[in-house]
Design a protein around this motif. Structure first.
Motif, short mmCIF file in Angstrom:
data_model
loop_
_atom_site.label_atom_id
_atom_site.label_comp_id
_atom_site.label_asym_id
_atom_site.label_seq_id
_atom_site.Cartn_x
_atom_site.Cartn_y
_atom_site.Cartn_z
N SER A 289 0.85 -1.18 0.00
CA SER A 289 0.00 0.00 0.00
C SER A 289 0.89 1.24 0.00
CB SER A 289 -0.93 0.01 1.22
OG SER A 289 -0.17 0.03 2.41
N GLY A 290 0.27 2.39 -0.25
CA GLY A 290 0.99 3.65 -0.15
C GLY A 290 1.38 4.30 -1.47
N GLY A 291 1.12 3.61 -2.57
CA GLY A 291 1.43 4.21 -3.85
C GLY A 291 0.50 5.36 -4.19
N GLY A 292 0.83 6.06 -5.26
CA GLY A 292 -0.03 7.16 -5.69
C GLY A 292 0.67 8.05 -6.68
N THR B 246 8.76 6.24 -11.68
CA THR B 246 7.41 5.77 -12.00
C THR B 246 7.43 4.30 -12.38
OG1 THR B 246 6.67 7.95 -12.72
CG2 THR B 246 5.48 6.05 -13.59
N ALA B 247 6.64 3.50 -11.67
CA ALA B 247 6.61 2.06 -11.90
C ALA B 247 5.57 1.43 -10.98
CB ALA B 247 7.98 1.44 -11.63
N LEU B 248 5.35 0.15 -11.21
CA LEU B 248 4.58 -0.67 -10.28
C LEU B 248 5.57 -1.27 -9.28
CD1 LEU B 248 1.71 -1.72 -9.68
CD2 LEU B 248 2.21 -3.65 -11.19
N VAL C 299 2.50 11.61 -7.35
CA VAL C 299 3.24 12.62 -6.61
C VAL C 299 4.05 13.45 -7.60
CG1 VAL C 299 5.22 11.08 -6.19
CG2 VAL C 299 4.77 12.97 -4.62
N GLN C 300 4.29 14.70 -7.26
CA GLN C 300 5.09 15.57 -8.13
C GLN C 300 6.58 15.27 -7.95
OE1 GLN C 300 3.99 19.62 -7.24
NE2 GLN C 300 2.21 19.53 -8.60
N PRO C 301 7.37 15.57 -8.95
CA PRO C 301 8.83 15.41 -8.78
C PRO C 301 9.32 16.15 -7.54
CG PRO C 301 8.30 15.84 -11.07
CD PRO C 301 7.01 16.01 -10.31
N GLY C 302 10.20 15.48 -6.81
CA GLY C 302 10.69 16.05 -5.56
C GLY C 302 9.87 15.66 -4.35
N GLY C 303 8.73 15.04 -4.59
CA GLY C 303 7.86 14.65 -3.48
C GLY C 303 8.27 13.34 -2.84
N SER C 304 7.46 12.90 -1.87
CA SER C 304 7.76 11.70 -1.10
C SER C 304 6.54 10.80 -1.01
CB SER C 304 8.19 12.08 0.32
OG SER C 304 9.37 12.85 0.32
N LEU C 305 6.81 9.53 -0.88
CA LEU C 305 5.78 8.54 -0.59
C LEU C 305 6.39 7.50 0.36
CD1 LEU C 305 4.23 7.73 -4.11
CD2 LEU C 305 3.07 8.88 -2.22
N ARG C 306 5.54 6.86 1.15
CA ARG C 306 5.98 5.74 1.94
C ARG C 306 5.14 4.51 1.60
NH1 ARG C 306 6.21 4.52 8.45
NH2 ARG C 306 3.94 4.42 8.20
N LEU C 307 5.80 3.52 1.09
CA LEU C 307 5.14 2.27 0.76
C LEU C 307 5.20 1.33 1.97
CD1 LEU C 307 6.52 1.55 -2.82
CD2 LEU C 307 4.62 3.02 -2.13
N ALA C 308 4.16 0.54 2.13
CA ALA C 308 4.13 -0.46 3.19
C ALA C 308 3.89 -1.84 2.59
CB ALA C 308 3.04 -0.13 4.20
N CYS C 309 4.48 -2.83 3.20
CA CYS C 309 4.31 -4.24 2.80
C CYS C 309 3.93 -5.01 4.05
CB CYS C 309 5.60 -4.75 2.19
SG CYS C 309 5.61 -6.52 1.82
N ALA C 310 2.65 -5.34 4.16
CA ALA C 310 2.14 -6.04 5.32
C ALA C 310 2.05 -7.53 5.03
CB ALA C 310 0.77 -5.50 5.71
N ALA C 311 2.55 -8.33 5.97
CA ALA C 311 2.61 -9.77 5.75
C ALA C 311 1.64 -10.51 6.66
CB ALA C 311 4.02 -10.28 6.02
N SER C 312 1.12 -11.60 6.13
CA SER C 312 0.34 -12.53 6.94
C SER C 312 0.75 -13.94 6.55
CB SER C 312 -1.16 -12.33 6.73
OG SER C 312 -1.49 -12.46 5.36
N GLY C 313 0.77 -14.81 7.53
CA GLY C 313 1.15 -16.19 7.27
C GLY C 313 2.64 -16.45 7.28
N ILE C 314 3.44 -15.40 7.35
CA ILE C 314 4.89 -15.54 7.45
C ILE C 314 5.39 -14.48 8.41
CG2 ILE C 314 5.42 -16.55 5.19
CD1 ILE C 314 5.96 -13.73 4.14
N THR C 315 6.57 -14.71 8.95
CA THR C 315 7.22 -13.73 9.81
C THR C 315 8.33 -13.08 9.01
OG1 THR C 315 6.73 -15.06 11.74
CG2 THR C 315 8.42 -13.37 11.98
N LEU C 316 8.22 -11.78 8.82
CA LEU C 316 9.14 -11.12 7.89
C LEU C 316 10.59 -11.18 8.33
CD1 LEU C 316 7.13 -7.97 6.74
CD2 LEU C 316 7.45 -10.16 5.58
N ASP C 317 10.87 -11.19 9.62
CA ASP C 317 12.27 -11.24 10.01
C ASP C 317 12.82 -12.66 9.93
OD1 ASP C 317 11.98 -11.11 13.67
OD2 ASP C 317 10.99 -12.34 12.17
N GLY C 318 12.01 -13.60 9.44
CA GLY C 318 12.49 -14.95 9.19
C GLY C 318 13.12 -15.14 7.83
N GLY C 319 13.15 -14.09 7.04
CA GLY C 319 13.75 -14.16 5.71
C GLY C 319 14.14 -12.78 5.25
N ALA C 320 14.38 -12.63 3.98
CA ALA C 320 14.73 -11.33 3.41
C ALA C 320 13.52 -10.76 2.66
CB ALA C 320 15.92 -11.46 2.48
#
Length: 124
Positions: free
Chosen positions: A7-10, A91-93, A12-33
């Motif tokens: 989540s968090g995409g959108g 700009t990308a997915l 934005v104008q050049p020079g702007g900021s965004l924060r993307l989030a990656c929420a996990a379920s079913g796995i523990t993120l610090d168990g891998g990369a």
């Protein structure tokens, strides 16, 4: 069910900021990369940042060094990508992905769990 949700995409104008989030379920993120990848139309998917399992070592593609920052909140089982000073070339997915084992990889193939992607568009 193992799942990553970005989540968090959108727009934005050049020079702007965004924060993307990656929420996990079913796995523990610090168990891998966890890697962040992006794919622009007509281009290959490229790795841009990664955070390794236990020790949290971070890696960045040269083109985003100094502008992007990856972090992990173990209590929320979520990885973030703070993106500052965005450029039209960003700009990308954007996808997050999980791989077993400690080490990060720039390449998509070791990653076995992928999110659905979130669109980032940098335009005036």
């Amino acid at each position: 069910q193992v799942q990553l949700v970005e989540s968090g995409g959108g727009l934005v104008q050049p020079g702007g900021s965004l924060r993307l989030a990656c929420a996990a379920s079913g796995i523990t993120l610090d168990g891998g990369a966890i890697g962040w990848f992006r794919q622009a139309p007509g281009k290959e998917r490229e790795g841009i940042s990664c955070i390794s399992g236990r020790d949290g070592t971070t890696y960045y593609r040269d083109s985003v060094k100094g502008r992007f920052a990856i972090s992990r909140d173990n209590s929320q089982n979520t990885v973030y990508l703070q993106m500052n000073n965005l450029e039209p070339e960003d700009t990308a997915l954007y996808y997050c992905a999980f791989k077993d084992g400690e080490k990060c990889s720039d390449y998509p193939y070791p990653y076995n769990v992928w999110g659905q992607g979130t669109q980032v568009t940098v335009s005036s």
